[in-house]
Design a protein around this motif. Structure first.
Motif, PDB file in Angstrom:
ATOM      1  N   GLU A 169       0.819  -1.211   0.000  1.00 31.92           N
ATOM      2  CA  GLU A 169       0.000   0.000   0.000  1.00 31.92           C
ATOM      3  C   GLU A 169       0.850   1.257   0.000  1.00 31.92           C
ATOM      4  O   GLU A 169       2.020   1.243   0.408  1.00 31.92           O
ATOM      5  N   GLU A 170       0.224   2.365  -0.421  1.00 31.26           N
ATOM      6  CA  GLU A 170       0.868   3.676  -0.367  1.00 31.26           C
ATOM      7  C   GLU A 170      -0.142   4.692   0.158  1.00 31.26           C
ATOM      8  O   GLU A 170      -1.282   4.750  -0.299  1.00 31.26           O
ATOM      9  N   LEU A 171       0.272   5.471   1.141  1.00 29.32           N
ATOM     10  CA  LEU A 171      -0.554   6.496   1.753  1.00 29.32           C
ATOM     11  C   LEU A 171       0.150   7.834   1.592  1.00 29.32           C
ATOM     12  O   LEU A 171       1.353   7.906   1.337  1.00 29.32           O
ATOM     13  N   SER A 172      -0.603   8.929   1.765  1.00 33.44           N
ATOM     14  CA  SER A 172       0.023  10.249   1.651  1.00 33.44           C
ATOM     15  C   SER A 172      -0.812  11.290   2.392  1.00 33.44           C
ATOM     16  O   SER A 172      -1.974  11.063   2.718  1.00 33.44           O
ATOM     17  N   ALA A 173      -0.201  12.432   2.628  1.00 34.17           N
ATOM     18  CA  ALA A 173      -0.900  13.561   3.248  1.00 34.17           C
ATOM     19  C   ALA A 173      -0.095  14.824   2.993  1.00 34.17           C
ATOM     20  O   ALA A 173       1.132  14.781   2.820  1.00 34.17           O
ATOM     21  N   THR A 174      -0.785  15.956   2.963  1.00 37.69           N
ATOM     22  CA  THR A 174      -0.136  17.262   2.849  1.00 37.69           C
ATOM     23  C   THR A 174      -0.520  18.099   4.064  1.00 37.69           C
ATOM     24  O   THR A 174      -1.706  18.219   4.387  1.00 37.69           O
ATOM     25  N   ILE A 175       0.489  18.659   4.725  1.00 37.31           N
ATOM     26  CA  ILE A 175       0.294  19.433   5.943  1.00 37.31           C
ATOM     27  C   ILE A 175       0.732  20.872   5.698  1.00 37.31           C
ATOM     28  O   ILE A 175       1.790  21.117   5.106  1.00 37.31           O
ATOM     29  N   LYS A 176      -0.073  21.817   6.156  1.00 35.76           N
ATOM     30  CA  LYS A 176       0.297  23.236   6.126  1.00 35.76           C
ATOM     31  C   LYS A 176       0.678  23.663   7.538  1.00 35.76           C
ATOM     32  O   LYS A 176      -0.083  23.461   8.483  1.00 35.76           O
ATOM     33  N   ILE A 177       1.871  24.230   7.665  1.00 37.71           N
ATOM     34  CA  ILE A 177       2.372  24.696   8.964  1.00 37.71           C
ATOM     35  C   ILE A 177       2.437  26.212   8.939  1.00 37.71           C
ATOM     36  O   ILE A 177       3.107  26.796   8.084  1.00 37.71           O
ATOM     37  N   THR A 178       1.737  26.846   9.850  1.00 34.96           N
ATOM     38  CA  THR A 178       1.716  28.303   9.933  1.00 34.96           C
ATOM     39  C   THR A 178       2.430  28.740  11.211  1.00 34.96           C
ATOM     40  O   THR A 178       2.016  28.378  12.316  1.00 34.96           O
ATOM     41  N   ARG A 179       3.491  29.506  11.043  1.00 41.66           N
ATOM     42  CA  ARG A 179       4.277  29.993  12.184  1.00 41.66           C
ATOM     43  C   ARG A 179       4.125  31.511  12.260  1.00 41.66           C
ATOM     44  O   ARG A 179       4.503  32.230  11.331  1.00 41.66           O
ATOM     45  N   THR A 180       3.546  31.987  13.350  1.00 38.37           N
ATOM     46  CA  THR A 180       3.301  33.419  13.538  1.00 38.37           C
ATOM     47  C   THR A 180       4.220  33.950  14.635  1.00 38.37           C
ATOM     48  O   THR A 180       4.220  33.434  15.757  1.00 38.37           O
ATOM     49  N   VAL A 181       5.001  34.970  14.293  1.00 38.78           N
ATOM     50  CA  VAL A 181       5.902  35.606  15.256  1.00 38.78           C
ATOM     51  C   VAL A 181       5.420  37.029  15.477  1.00 38.78           C
ATOM     52  O   VAL A 181       5.342  37.822  14.536  1.00 38.78           O
ATOM     53  N   SER A 182       5.071  37.346  16.719  1.00 41.21           N
ATOM     54  CA  SER A 182       4.624  38.687  17.081  1.00 41.21           C
ATOM     55  C   SER A 182       5.390  39.119  18.321  1.00 41.21           C
ATOM     56  O   SER A 182       5.079  38.693  19.436  1.00 41.21           O
ATOM     57  N   GLY A 183       6.417  39.930  18.107  1.00 43.74           N
ATOM     58  CA  GLY A 183       7.291  40.295  19.219  1.00 43.74           C
ATOM     59  C   GLY A 183       8.017  39.063  19.725  1.00 43.74           C
ATOM     60  O   GLY A 183       8.684  38.364  18.961  1.00 43.74           O
ATOM     61  N   ARG A 184       7.833  38.754  21.005  1.00 45.02           N
ATOM     62  CA  ARG A 184       8.482  37.578  21.601  1.00 45.02           C
ATOM     63  C   ARG A 184       7.545  36.374  21.646  1.00 45.02           C
ATOM     64  O   ARG A 184       7.907  35.332  22.189  1.00 45.02           O
ATOM     65  N   ILE A 185       6.355  36.515  21.086  1.00 43.34           N
ATOM     66  CA  ILE A 185       5.371  35.432  21.104  1.00 43.34           C
ATOM     67  C   ILE A 185       5.421  34.686  19.771  1.00 43.34           C
ATOM     68  O   ILE A 185       5.313  35.294  18.707  1.00 43.34           O
ATOM     69  N   VAL A 186       5.590  33.374  19.841  1.00 43.53           N
ATOM     70  CA  VAL A 186       5.651  32.527  18.650  1.00 43.53           C
ATOM     71  C   VAL A 186       4.532  31.480  18.736  1.00 43.53           C
ATOM     72  O   VAL A 186       4.415  30.773  19.743  1.00 43.53           O
ATOM     73  N   ARG A 187       3.715  31.401  17.703  1.00 38.39           N
ATOM     74  CA  ARG A 187       2.660  30.398  17.647  1.00 38.39           C
ATOM     75  C   ARG A 187       2.841  29.564  16.377  1.00 38.39           C
ATOM     76  O   ARG A 187       3.182  30.101  15.335  1.00 38.39           O
TER      77      ARG A 187
END
Length: 298
Positions: free
Chosen positions: A181-199
């Motif tokens: 078998e073959e499986l797959s997936a696509t992931i979107k990673i969103t990195r938000t930097v606001s001052g010293r806060i990272v999400r």
């Protein structure tokens, strides 16, 4: 003896607990999911070279709804009378026949709609194991349990400036496959930097036969595994008592997904290994010195 403190209703802690109604708050279900990685040998293409290796992950095929017939991480619901770690070890044993391995807690996943059955919060655990020492066998509610080779590939990246910082969006493709078998997936990673806060947030853009939100859990675990191999002794869980530095480097390269310069690698692991007086000798190779793990490394 000091009197027991009372709350604003004049109740002691004992009186409060006697009257406490646990049903006043809706209770989410709690589950555990296990990410079991290994580095396994492929077929040897040339006797003059070491056998190529691949990074693999253990998945189970779901035997019931939801996502029946799709592949998922081993896992299940936590009983009221057991700890998270006890539940993880129990579920791993009943679904895959794997027992007595060290599991490290990875992350807790709590998005509201991550499970179509009910509100579910899941704690994930990770391990890097020697698959040759294990006899994987499906059980409980798993139809099958198989090792899948795993690769990830960065597709593209966008970076935007904001008034307070930056937003970076990355897309990564996961591919899982074995002989059947073959499986797959696509992931979107969103990195938000606001001052010293990272999400950082992960979103499944598309998935092919990977159940629940397990594709993004796997992608996150790959990042953590690659970080851990740089500053811990986790790679030595895959090594025999005696090994060559070339064999050790091969394991690092498979997990990191890139080639390493031999001289730089040897400097990096110098404190983690102890040189022995034994040599590996066989046709097609110059004798290679054997090393063992340094138990005093920290």
């Amino acid at each position: 003896m000091n009197p027991s403190p009372t709350n604003k209703e004049g109740l002691t802690e004992e009186q409060f607990l006697q009257r406490y109604d646990a049903s006043q708050f809706e209770r989410p279900s709690v589950t555990v999911d296990m990410l079991i990685f290994t580095v396994a040998e492929e077929l040897e293409p040339n006797y003059r070279k070491l056998s190529p290796k691949s990074l693999q992950i253990l998945l189970v095929k779901r035997a019931d709804h939801p996502y029946m017939g799709q592949w998922a991480l081993p896992g299940g619901f936590v009983s009221p009378d057991e700890s998270l770690e006890e539940a993880a070890l129990r579920e791993l044993w009943t679904e895959t026949n794997i027992d007595n391995i060290y599991l490290e807690q990875l992350y807790t996943w709590g998005e509201v709609n991550r499970d179509p059955r009910t509100r579910v919060i899941s704690t994930s655990y990770m391990a890097l194991v020697d698959s040759e020492a294990l006899e994987v066998r499906a059980g409980d509610d798993a139809e099958d349990a198989k090792w899948f080779r795993i690769e990830d590939k960065w597709l593209r990246e966008n970076r935007m400036a904001t008034e307070s910082g930056t937003i970076t969006e990355k897309w990564v493709e996961l591919r899982f496959w074995n002989e059947a078998e073959e499986l797959s997936a696509t992931i979107k990673i969103t990195r938000t930097v606001s001052g010293r806060i990272v999400r950082e947030e992960r979103e499944i853009v598309e998935t092919n036969q990977v159940a629940f939100d397990h594709a993004k859990i796997i992608q996150y675990a790959l990042e953590r595994l690659r970080n851990k191999i740089e500053y811990t002794d986790i790679a030595f869980a895959l090594m025999p008592e005696l090994f060559t530095l070339t064999e050790l480097q091969q394991v690092y390269e498979v997990i990191l997904g890139k080639e390493l310069l031999a001289a730089a690698f040897r400097r990096k692991v110098a404190d983690k290994v102890i040189e022995t007086n034994h040599y590996r000798k066989h046709a097609g190779h110059r004798p290679s010195k054997y090393y063992r793990f340094n138990p005093e490394w920290t």
